[in-house]
Write an enzyme that holds these catalytic residues in place. Structure first.
Site, PDB file in Angstrom:
ATOM      1  N   GLY A   1     -45.720 120.377  85.412  1.00  0.00           N
ATOM      2  CA  GLY A   1     -44.345 119.860  85.409  1.00  0.00           C
ATOM      3  C   GLY A   1     -43.480 120.535  84.369  1.00  0.00           C
ATOM      4  O   GLY A   1     -42.755 119.880  83.613  1.00  0.00           O
ATOM      5  N   ALA A   2     -43.526 121.887  84.357  1.00  0.00           N
ATOM      6  CA  ALA A   2     -42.831 122.625  83.291  1.00  0.00           C
ATOM      7  C   ALA A   2     -41.488 123.201  83.734  1.00  0.00           C
ATOM      8  O   ALA A   2     -40.915 124.042  83.053  1.00  0.00           O
ATOM      9  CB  ALA A   2     -43.738 123.738  82.753  1.00  0.00           C
TER      10      ALA A   2
ATOM     11  N   VAL B   1     -49.713 118.088  91.619  1.00  0.00           N
ATOM     12  CA  VAL B   1     -50.945 117.815  90.850  1.00  0.00           C
ATOM     13  C   VAL B   1     -51.794 116.695  91.456  1.00  0.00           C
ATOM     14  O   VAL B   1     -52.966 116.560  91.117  1.00  0.00           O
ATOM     15  CB  VAL B   1     -50.664 117.491  89.359  1.00  0.00           C
ATOM     16  CG1 VAL B   1     -50.102 118.694  88.629  1.00  0.00           C
ATOM     17  CG2 VAL B   1     -49.775 116.267  89.198  1.00  0.00           C
TER      18      VAL B   1
ATOM     19  N   SER C   1     -47.581 107.487  77.348  1.00  0.00           N
ATOM     20  CA  SER C   1     -46.278 106.841  77.108  1.00  0.00           C
ATOM     21  C   SER C   1     -46.482 105.595  76.255  1.00  0.00           C
ATOM     22  O   SER C   1     -47.560 104.978  76.324  1.00  0.00           O
ATOM     23  CB  SER C   1     -45.647 106.430  78.440  1.00  0.00           C
ATOM     24  OG  SER C   1     -44.558 105.556  78.224  1.00  0.00           O
TER      25      SER C   1
ATOM     26  N   TYR D   1     -46.685 102.235  86.451  1.00  0.00           N
ATOM     27  CA  TYR D   1     -46.540 103.267  85.417  1.00  0.00           C
ATOM     28  C   TYR D   1     -47.407 102.918  84.196  1.00  0.00           C
ATOM     29  O   TYR D   1     -48.109 103.782  83.655  1.00  0.00           O
ATOM     30  CB  TYR D   1     -45.059 103.379  85.046  1.00  0.00           C
ATOM     31  CG  TYR D   1     -44.722 104.491  84.085  1.00  0.00           C
ATOM     32  CD1 TYR D   1     -44.673 105.819  84.510  1.00  0.00           C
ATOM     33  CD2 TYR D   1     -44.436 104.220  82.744  1.00  0.00           C
ATOM     34  CE1 TYR D   1     -44.349 106.840  83.625  1.00  0.00           C
ATOM     35  CE2 TYR D   1     -44.102 105.231  81.857  1.00  0.00           C
ATOM     36  CZ  TYR D   1     -44.061 106.547  82.299  1.00  0.00           C
ATOM     37  OH  TYR D   1     -43.732 107.557  81.421  1.00  0.00           O
TER      38      TYR D   1
ATOM     39  N   ALA E   1     -50.068 101.073  84.063  1.00  0.00           N
ATOM     40  CA  ALA E   1     -51.488 101.240  84.393  1.00  0.00           C
ATOM     41  C   ALA E   1     -51.871 102.720  84.356  1.00  0.00           C
ATOM     42  O   ALA E   1     -52.931 103.088  83.832  1.00  0.00           O
ATOM     43  CB  ALA E   1     -51.777 100.650  85.772  1.00  0.00           C
TER      44      ALA E   1
ATOM     45  N   LYS F   1     -50.448 105.134  82.638  1.00  0.00           N
ATOM     46  CA  LYS F   1     -50.394 105.714  81.282  1.00  0.00           C
ATOM     47  C   LYS F   1     -51.469 105.120  80.361  1.00  0.00           C
ATOM     48  O   LYS F   1     -51.975 105.811  79.470  1.00  0.00           O
ATOM     49  CB  LYS F   1     -48.992 105.528  80.697  1.00  0.00           C
ATOM     50  CG  LYS F   1     -47.901 106.328  81.444  1.00  0.00           C
ATOM     51  CD  LYS F   1     -48.178 107.827  81.408  1.00  0.00           C
ATOM     52  CE  LYS F   1     -47.030 108.645  81.994  1.00  0.00           C
ATOM     53  NZ  LYS F   1     -47.311 110.085  81.942  1.00  0.00           N
TER      54      LYS F   1
HETATM   55  P1  NAP Z   1     -38.769 114.326  84.159  1.00  0.00           P
HETATM   56  O1  NAP Z   1     -37.643 115.003  83.499  1.00  0.00           O
HETATM   57  O2  NAP Z   1     -38.518 113.286  85.205  1.00  0.00           O
HETATM   58  O3  NAP Z   1     -39.773 115.430  84.712  1.00  0.00           O
HETATM   59  C1  NAP Z   1     -40.929 115.074  85.417  1.00  0.00           C
HETATM   60  C2  NAP Z   1     -41.763 116.310  85.561  1.00  0.00           C
HETATM   61  O4  NAP Z   1     -42.965 115.972  86.254  1.00  0.00           O
HETATM   62  C3  NAP Z   1     -41.055 117.383  86.382  1.00  0.00           C
HETATM   63  O5  NAP Z   1     -41.280 118.628  85.792  1.00  0.00           O
HETATM   64  C4  NAP Z   1     -41.747 117.291  87.744  1.00  0.00           C
HETATM   65  O6  NAP Z   1     -41.819 118.505  88.442  1.00  0.00           O
HETATM   66  C5  NAP Z   1     -43.147 116.898  87.313  1.00  0.00           C
HETATM   67  N1  NAP Z   1     -43.854 116.305  88.433  1.00  0.00           N
HETATM   68  C6  NAP Z   1     -43.651 115.095  88.998  1.00  0.00           C
HETATM   69  N2  NAP Z   1     -44.507 114.920  90.012  1.00  0.00           N
HETATM   70  C7  NAP Z   1     -45.272 116.050  90.090  1.00  0.00           C
HETATM   71  C8  NAP Z   1     -46.334 116.461  90.923  1.00  0.00           C
HETATM   72  N3  NAP Z   1     -46.802 115.658  91.888  1.00  0.00           N
HETATM   73  N4  NAP Z   1     -46.890 117.669  90.706  1.00  0.00           N
HETATM   74  C9  NAP Z   1     -46.444 118.475  89.723  1.00  0.00           C
HETATM   75  N5  NAP Z   1     -45.421 118.141  88.899  1.00  0.00           N
HETATM   76  C10 NAP Z   1     -44.844 116.938  89.084  1.00  0.00           C
HETATM   77  O7  NAP Z   1     -39.664 113.572  83.089  1.00  0.00           O
HETATM   78  P2  NAP Z   1     -39.992 113.874  81.560  1.00  0.00           P
HETATM   79  O8  NAP Z   1     -39.259 112.880  80.757  1.00  0.00           O
HETATM   80  O9  NAP Z   1     -39.886 115.312  81.238  1.00  0.00           O
HETATM   81  O10 NAP Z   1     -41.513 113.411  81.574  1.00  0.00           O
HETATM   82  C11 NAP Z   1     -42.604 114.266  81.305  1.00  0.00           C
HETATM   83  C12 NAP Z   1     -43.800 113.386  80.987  1.00  0.00           C
HETATM   84  O11 NAP Z   1     -43.517 112.585  79.848  1.00  0.00           O
HETATM   85  C13 NAP Z   1     -44.157 112.402  82.113  1.00  0.00           C
HETATM   86  O12 NAP Z   1     -45.560 112.290  82.228  1.00  0.00           O
HETATM   87  C14 NAP Z   1     -43.571 111.102  81.622  1.00  0.00           C
HETATM   88  O13 NAP Z   1     -44.227 109.988  82.163  1.00  0.00           O
HETATM   89  C15 NAP Z   1     -43.773 111.232  80.130  1.00  0.00           C
HETATM   90  N6  NAP Z   1     -42.901 110.373  79.334  1.00  0.00           N
HETATM   91  C16 NAP Z   1     -41.551 110.526  79.358  1.00  0.00           C
HETATM   92  C17 NAP Z   1     -40.765 109.674  78.593  1.00  0.00           C
HETATM   93  C18 NAP Z   1     -39.252 109.767  78.560  1.00  0.00           C
HETATM   94  O14 NAP Z   1     -38.624 108.869  77.975  1.00  0.00           O
HETATM   95  N7  NAP Z   1     -38.628 110.777  79.124  1.00  0.00           N
HETATM   96  C19 NAP Z   1     -41.373 108.695  77.802  1.00  0.00           C
HETATM   97  C20 NAP Z   1     -42.744 108.584  77.810  1.00  0.00           C
HETATM   98  C21 NAP Z   1     -43.506 109.435  78.559  1.00  0.00           C
HETATM   99  P3  NAP Z   1     -40.738 118.956  89.573  1.00  0.00           P
HETATM  100  O15 NAP Z   1     -39.377 118.704  88.966  1.00  0.00           O
HETATM  101  O16 NAP Z   1     -41.060 120.386  89.775  1.00  0.00           O
HETATM  102  O17 NAP Z   1     -41.013 118.128  90.794  1.00  0.00           O
END
Ligand code: NAP
Length: 250
Positions: free
Chosen positions: A15-16, A67, A145, A158, A160, A162
């Site tokens: 997810g980069a 993934v 998270s 979510y 569950a 994390k």
């Molecule tokens: P985001 O901006 O919504 O990005 C989500 C990322 O996950 C995107 O790069 C997306 O790829 C990828 N993704 C989703 N489903 C996928 C799949 N089936 N296969 C491959 N890639 C997939 O979210 P973010 O905030 O950067 O979150 C990144 C991580 O941090 C997540 O695990 C999230 O739960 C965790 N997190 C975020 C927060 C927050 O406040 N933002 C807090 C706690 C934890 P595509 O765009 O290419 O589909």
């Protein structure tokens, strides 16, 4: 940290193409690692990440793979093997939200979140570990998270996924430590990405009141802690969860 820290290492960041994963890919590249940039739907974002990674003087490989799909994950690791022979650092970052109160939650909302956030890291770890054990060294960083630590109304799926990722981190750390593979997790708080774009301003203000540092985090601030776990600076650290949440959970 200096640009030679991860020289000669290959990192896979899932997810980069945007958000936290993009910042992690760039930070690891700045530290000298070649980076595999996985994406699912953000093709343009992934290409942009690759340009920035290459601008840091290292190699970038962009791979589309869902993934949660075992076949696509297998193919992704096949391509990594052909291109780099190895993955030394795995960052399980890809994740989704499908929020709903328990009584209203549809089964597919449960399945989608568990499949992406928990099965995805399991699949990637399995393939990465096969490569890492040959070198008797490896670094796995799972992006969990704060919700996995303390739950949240409307997020049973979510939470569950994390919390499960944290349990998987503990077990894998115990199982893989003697092979030199370190497994750690990060529990971000509220980080400014697309994932929180739906939150209303007054709710964000309310959230800030519960954060010791009084502000939201940035993807770059999460990436710095990933770099710590990915680098030799944390070689005697495994099975740990670091909150990158501005003191939201204390
Ligand atoms: P985001 O901006 O919504 O990005 C989500 C990322 O996950 C995107 O790069 C997306 O790829 C990828 N993704 C989703 N489903 C996928 C799949 N089936 N296969 C491959 N890639 C997939 O979210 P973010 O905030 O950067 O979150 C990144 C991580 O941090 C997540 O695990 C999230 O739960 C965790 N997190 C975020 C927060 C927050 O406040 N933002 C807090 C706690 C934890 P595509 O765009 O290419 O589909």
């Amino acid at each position: 940290m200096n640009s030679m820290l991860l020289k000669g290492k290959t990192a896979l960041v899932t997810g980069a193409g945007r958000g936290i994963g993009k910042a992690i890919a760039i930070r690891l590249a700045e530290a000298g690692a070649d980076v595999v940039i996985n994406y699912n739907t953000s093709e343009d974002g992934a290409k942009e990440t690759a340009e920035i990674v290459e601008g840091a003087g290292v190699k970038a490989l962009v791979i589309k793979a869902d993934v949660s799909n075992p076949e696509e994950v297998k193919e992704m690791f096949g391509r990594i093997k052909d291109e780099f022979g190895m993955v030394n650092i795995l960052v399980n970052n890809a994740g989704i939200l499908k929020d709903s109160l328990l009584l209203m939650m549809k089964d597919d909302m449960w399945d989608d979140v568990i499949d992406t956030n928990l099965k995805g890291p399991y699949l990637c770890m399995k393939y990465a570990v096969k490569m890492m054990m040959r070198e008797k060294y490896g670094k796995i960083v799972n992006i969990s998270s704060i919700i996995g630590r303390r739950g949240n109304a409307g997020q049973v799926n979510y939470a569950a996924s994390k919390a499960g990722l944290i349990g998987m981190t503990y077990s894998a750390a115990k199982e893989l430590g003697k092979m030199g593979i370190r497994v750690n997790a990060i529990a971000p708080g509220v980080i400014q990405t697309d994932m929180i774009a739906h939150l209303k301003d007054d709710y964000i203000e309310h959230l800030k009141e519960g954060i010791a540092l009084g502000k939201l985090g940035t993807p770059e601030e999460v990436a710095e802690v990933v770099l710590f776990f990915a680098s030799p600076a944390s070689d005697y650290v495994t099975g740990q969860v670091i909150g990158v949440d501005g003191g939201q959970v204390i």
